[in-house]
Motif scaffolding. Structure first.
Motif, PDB file in Angstrom:
ATOM      1  N   ILE A  61       6.081   5.196   2.253  1.00  0.00           N
ATOM      2  CA  ILE A  61       5.054   5.847   1.340  1.00  0.00           C
ATOM      3  C   ILE A  61       5.050   5.424  -0.013  1.00  0.00           C
ATOM      4  O   ILE A  61       3.985   5.305  -0.669  1.00  0.00           O
ATOM      5  N   SER A  62       6.308   5.546  -0.622  1.00  0.00           N
ATOM      6  CA  SER A  62       6.447   5.182  -2.203  1.00  0.00           C
ATOM      7  C   SER A  62       5.762   3.812  -2.209  1.00  0.00           C
ATOM      8  O   SER A  62       5.403   3.485  -3.342  1.00  0.00           O
ATOM      9  N   ILE A  63       6.437   2.685  -1.259  1.00  0.00           N
ATOM     10  CA  ILE A  63       6.055   1.387  -1.599  1.00  0.00           C
ATOM     11  C   ILE A  63       4.441   1.350  -1.451  1.00  0.00           C
ATOM     12  O   ILE A  63       3.909   0.601  -2.231  1.00  0.00           O
ATOM     13  N   ALA A  64       3.928   1.894  -0.576  1.00  0.00           N
ATOM     14  CA  ALA A  64       2.500   1.787  -0.517  1.00  0.00           C
ATOM     15  C   ALA A  64       1.832   2.314  -1.644  1.00  0.00           C
ATOM     16  O   ALA A  64       0.624   1.854  -1.851  1.00  0.00           O
ATOM     17  N   MET A  65       1.972   3.544  -2.055  1.00  0.00           N
ATOM     18  CA  MET A  65       1.266   4.067  -3.273  1.00  0.00           C
ATOM     19  C   MET A  65       1.638   3.326  -4.565  1.00  0.00           C
ATOM     20  O   MET A  65       0.830   3.234  -5.285  1.00  0.00           O
ATOM     21  N   GLU A  66       2.963   2.657  -4.713  1.00  0.00           N
ATOM     22  CA  GLU A  66       2.996   1.744  -5.961  1.00  0.00           C
ATOM     23  C   GLU A  66       2.213   0.537  -5.923  1.00  0.00           C
ATOM     24  O   GLU A  66       1.585   0.177  -6.895  1.00  0.00           O
ATOM     25  N   LEU A  67       2.161  -0.107  -4.733  1.00  0.00           N
ATOM     26  CA  LEU A  67       1.901  -1.450  -4.640  1.00  0.00           C
ATOM     27  C   LEU A  67       0.260  -1.632  -4.302  1.00  0.00           C
ATOM     28  O   LEU A  67      -0.717  -2.344  -4.652  1.00  0.00           O
ATOM     29  N   PHE A  68      -0.386  -0.598  -3.402  1.00  0.00           N
ATOM     30  CA  PHE A  68      -1.807  -0.684  -2.873  1.00  0.00           C
ATOM     31  C   PHE A  68      -2.536   0.748  -3.135  1.00  0.00           C
ATOM     32  O   PHE A  68      -3.969   0.413  -3.037  1.00  0.00           O
ATOM     33  N   ILE A  69      -2.079   1.441  -3.110  1.00  0.00           N
ATOM     34  CA  ILE A  69      -2.764   3.002  -3.177  1.00  0.00           C
ATOM     35  C   ILE A  69      -3.106   3.046  -4.838  1.00  0.00           C
ATOM     36  O   ILE A  69      -4.158   3.430  -5.163  1.00  0.00           O
ATOM     37  N   GLY A  70      -1.711   3.432  -5.550  1.00  0.00           N
ATOM     38  CA  GLY A  70      -1.793   3.685  -6.885  1.00  0.00           C
ATOM     39  C   GLY A  70      -2.543   2.922  -7.830  1.00  0.00           C
ATOM     40  O   GLY A  70      -3.473   3.073  -8.618  1.00  0.00           O
TER      41      GLY A  70
END
Length: 314
Positions: A61-70
């Motif tokens: 979840i952290s990787i997704a938030m940092e690279l694609f969602i955030g």
């Protein structure tokens, strides 16, 4: 990271992990004080790898938030390169990737049934690599190093260093409860400090006097009006860290005393109960023996009296 949620969410993850390890290390030491051996992670009775699964889930979840969602437009590679205002996102994602790797290989090593000492040592080494990666990237962070946020990160590095050192020492000293206790408390401390950072840096009401929130390079940072205001703000951060250090020390030791006493009383009660059973069994067997002996002696005496009466009659 770089936002309130970006610090509070991983903070709660570290907080829960540290508390889980504190609970299990204290429990194991209370039940087996003379044969205590630490482990890098703890299985659950219902789902064996629940701790490692949650680490992998949180890291993903952290990787997704940092690279694609955030990031803005949800795309870190707008022109095929990494934008300068997204470098800190890649740094945070790399930290999460390292913890994901640790959890994945911990499961792999456990399922291959290697010798326990070797398996735990390798898993512990993977954990140390994760903490080392975390320390390196926070130390070389592309975000602000001179402001209030930089002071928070500087003090965070001290806690991460403790987690790294105790993890490495724990490989050589798996029977040391103190090393495991300090490592668990430091992970708990990391979580508490990240949560504090989230609220203190991105809540306008908590910004120190003479400072303000400014939007720079895609994220908000705290800036101060002059050196005096900046020095005061950093001093407040140092005080917060000192208070947290005292508070978490008190909490950890009290948690050990209370939990150790509760578990110790249960173990003592269970031991006494078994002893009572043994005593009752012994008493019953002794009573049976005595009763059997008295009965046989009575029968023997009766037989002797009967024989004597026959002799007299003769």
């Amino acid at each position: 990271m770089g936002t309130l949620v970006g610090h509070v969410a991983p903070g709660f993850a570290f907080l829960a992990l540290g508390l889980w390890h504190l609970l299990n290390h204290i429990k194991r030491h209370s039940l087996q004080p003379n044969s205590y051996i630490s482990t890098p992670w703890f299985p659950s009775s219902k789902v064996r790898y629940i701790e490692l699964y949650l680490i992998m889930l949180g890291s993903s979840i952290s990787i997704a938030m940092e690279l694609f969602i955030g990031p803005k437009k949800h795309q870190p590679f707008a022109d095929g390169t990494i934008p300068s205002n997204h470098i800190h996102n890649f740094e945070h994602a790399t930290i999460a990737l390292t913890f994901f790797t640790y959890a994945a290989f911990a499961i792999l090593l456990d399922r291959n049934h290697f010798k326990r000492n070797t398996r735990d040592a390798l898993t512990q080494l993977l954990g140390a690599i994760a903490f080392a990666q975390q320390l390196l990237l926070f130390h070389l962070h592309s975000a602000d190093h001179t402001g209030v946020e930089g002071q928070y990160h500087l003090l965070l590095q001290i806690v991460i260093l403790v987690s790294l050192a105790t993890t490495l020492i724990g490989i050589a000293l798996p029977g040391s409860f103190l090393i495991s206790f300090v490592r668990s408390a430091s992970i708990f401390f990391q979580g508490a400090w990240l949560i504090l950072m989230g609220y203190m840096l991105w809540t306008p009401e908590f910004i120190p006097k003479g400072c303000f929130i400014n939007f720079e390079e895609g994220h908000q940072v705290v800036r101060c009006h002059g050196e005096v205001a900046l020095h005061r703000a950093k001093s407040l951060v140092n005080l917060e860290f000192s208070w947290f250090l005292v508070g978490i020390t008190i909490f950890s030791v009290c948690f050990y005393v209370i939990l150790g006493r509760v578990i110790g009383e249960k173990v003592e009660y269970a031991t006494l109960s078994r002893e009572d059973e043994y005593i009752s069994d012994d008493v019953e067997s002794q009573e049976d023996t005595k009763y059997g002996a008295s009965k046989s002696s009575f029968v023997g005496a009766g037989k002797e009296g009967f024989v004597a009466s026959i002799d007299i009659e003769r």
